[in-house]
Design an enzyme around this catalytic site. Structure first.
Site, mmCIF file in Angstrom:
data_model
loop_
_atom_site.group_PDB
_atom_site.id
_atom_site.type_symbol
_atom_site.label_atom_id
_atom_site.label_comp_id
_atom_site.label_asym_id
_atom_site.label_seq_id
_atom_site.Cartn_x
_atom_site.Cartn_y
_atom_site.Cartn_z
ATOM 1 C CG HIS A 76 7.358 5.416 14.488
ATOM 2 N ND1 HIS A 76 7.852 4.028 14.844
ATOM 3 C CD2 HIS A 76 6.407 5.152 13.524
ATOM 4 C CE1 HIS A 76 7.096 3.392 13.852
ATOM 5 N NE2 HIS A 76 6.076 4.215 13.399
ATOM 6 C CE LYS A 96 -2.499 -1.791 3.313
ATOM 7 N NZ LYS A 96 -1.995 -3.187 3.354
ATOM 8 C CB ILE A 97 3.485 2.377 2.352
ATOM 9 C CG1 ILE A 97 2.437 2.592 3.631
ATOM 10 C CG2 ILE A 97 4.346 3.858 2.401
ATOM 11 C CD1 ILE A 97 2.965 2.240 4.809
ATOM 12 C CD GLU A 101 10.779 3.212 16.343
ATOM 13 O OE1 GLU A 101 11.211 3.304 15.362
ATOM 14 O OE2 GLU A 101 9.483 3.166 16.644
ATOM 15 C CG ASP A 123 9.397 8.410 10.632
ATOM 16 O OD1 ASP A 123 9.206 9.198 11.380
ATOM 17 O OD2 ASP A 123 8.216 7.757 10.755
ATOM 18 C CB THR A 179 9.279 5.943 6.226
ATOM 19 O OG1 THR A 179 8.698 5.174 5.169
ATOM 20 C CG2 THR A 179 10.025 7.146 5.892
ATOM 21 N NE ARG A 225 6.696 -1.383 12.677
ATOM 22 C CZ ARG A 225 5.992 -0.359 12.498
ATOM 23 N NH1 ARG A 225 6.447 0.577 11.921
ATOM 24 N NH2 ARG A 225 4.569 -0.633 12.583
#
Ligand SMILES: NC(=O)c1ccc[n+]([C@@H]2O[C@H](COP(=O)([O-])OP(=O)(O)OC[C@H]3O[C@@H](n4cnc5c(N)ncnc54)[C@H](O)[C@@H]3O)[C@@H](O)[C@H]2O)c1
Length: 331
Positions: A295, A153-154, A263, A258, A232, A234
């Site tokens: 993130h 999708k992204i 994190e 990101d 962006t 994981r």
């Protein structure tokens, strides 16, 4: 249904309250879910988690003993949940499979543009009344080759945006999209070929055993000198130490992140009064060609509304014992 919402932030509480309309009894907590905070869910039947929460085996055991039957993820990614353990304990899990692929693809593009045109440096200079242009030279995106790893999708939205900028697109995915080939002339290849030919590489695959440290020393060695790497997706997709070596040798010319391997407990929180304990991110922050956001790629009003509405819908469905279509299980 009584539900404990972990990792509530100022930016997402109003959208959750709006979507809930008083239906479920929500217990908002600012803490992340960890083995230390799991007991705070006592009395709830369900919990709602953010991508920074820890639903590992040990934590699920505690939640199970408290009577938690359902986990509603306020994220698309689910690498922070031990699904095998959840199935064993009969805790059902549902996620928000898509809330706005545009939000993440557009933030990816923002990182590419800001790094290329050195916008942060330019902004800081102008604020200091330094109007010199030396050191701010960028490159035309038009005609450049971008490697998109993961065209779900992204990745698909990013392909469309990049096509608009006149880029050639190489892609890698376990499933090829005929639509992307036909509409945008995407050429699918293996990861090694993509690494060899791309001027910019952007990651959009989920984190799982087969994608952990996908960007490692070997793949970096294949990349063009001065390549731009963007993640962006994981943090665990990238071997951060190998990337630092790549930055030191100038193999990697630009890095936009990101997400970051370590994190948890760092991103989403204000640590401005603390001593930074993570030497790896501290080293990353010393490079002037590295741009890190914590993130925030998902953080648009549209995405927050969609996340909240789907999360409440998932809670509604679980309470009524009807399928939401958003359930996730081990395979
Ligand atoms: N930074 C953020 O705020 C943020 C927000 C949402 C999602 N994400 C991340 O973005 C990722 C992608 O999201 P999406 O909605 O596009 O997911 P998606 O499921 O639509 O797409 C993922 C794509 O990766 C491909 N894929 C899976 N395993 C692969 C492998 N081993 N090798 C190559 N390709 C593989 C799939 O075939 C699919 O096309 C999510 O997994 C999540 O980690 C980040």
């Amino acid at each position: 249904m009584k539900t404990t919402i972990y990792s509530t932030h100022k930016f997402d509480k109003p959208s959750i309250e709006n979507a809930n309309k008083g239906k479920h009894q929500l217990n908002f907590l600012e803490f992340r879910l960890t083995k230390e905070t799991a007991l705070l869910a006592e009395g709830s039947k369900a919990i709602a988690l953010f991508s920074s929460d820890d639903a590992s085996s040990e934590v699920l055991d505690i939640l199970h003993k408290l009577g938690i039957k359902f986990i509603a993820l306020r994220s698309a990614g689910f690498n922070h949940v031990d699904l095998e353990k959840a199935a064993e304990l009969n805790i059902k899990v549902a996620r928000v499979p898509a809330y706005s692929p545009y939000a993440i693809a557009e933030h990816t593009m923002a990182l590419i543009l800001a790094l290329n045109r050195r916008l942060i440096k330019a902004h800081n200079r102008v604020r200091e009344q330094n109007f010199s242009l030396n050191g701010l030279t960028g490159f035309d995106l038009n005609g450049k080759t971008v490697g998109v790893i993961g065209t779900g999708k992204i990745g698909s939205v990013l392909v469309k945006i990049l096509h608009g900028f006149g880029c050639n697109i190489l892609a890698q995915d376990i499933e090829e999209s005929k639509d992307l080939i036909d509409k945008y002339g995407v050429i699918y290849s293996d990861c090694a070929t993509l690494c060899k030919h791309a001027d910019i590489i952007s990651l959009h695959v989920p984190l799982k055993a087969s994608t952990k440290h996908l960007i490692n020393k070997e793949h970096i060695a294949l990349m063009k000198s001065g390549v731009m790497l963007i993640n962006t997706s994981r943090g665990g997709l990238v071997d951060t130490k190998a990337v630092i070596e790549g930055l030191k040798t100038k193999k990697i010319g630009y890095l936009g992140l990101d997400v970051y391997e370590e994190e948890e407990g760092l991103f989403f929180e204000d640590h401005s009064d603390d001593i930074l304990q993570d030497d790896v991110i501290a080293r990353l922050m010393t490079f002037n060609n590295v741009l890190i956001t914590s993130h925030q790629a998902f953080l648009t009003k549209t995405a927050l509304t969609n996340i909240a509405e789907t999360t409440i819908y998932n809670l509604d469905c679980f309470e009524k014992q009807k399928p939401s279509g958003n359930e996730i299980s081990i395979n």
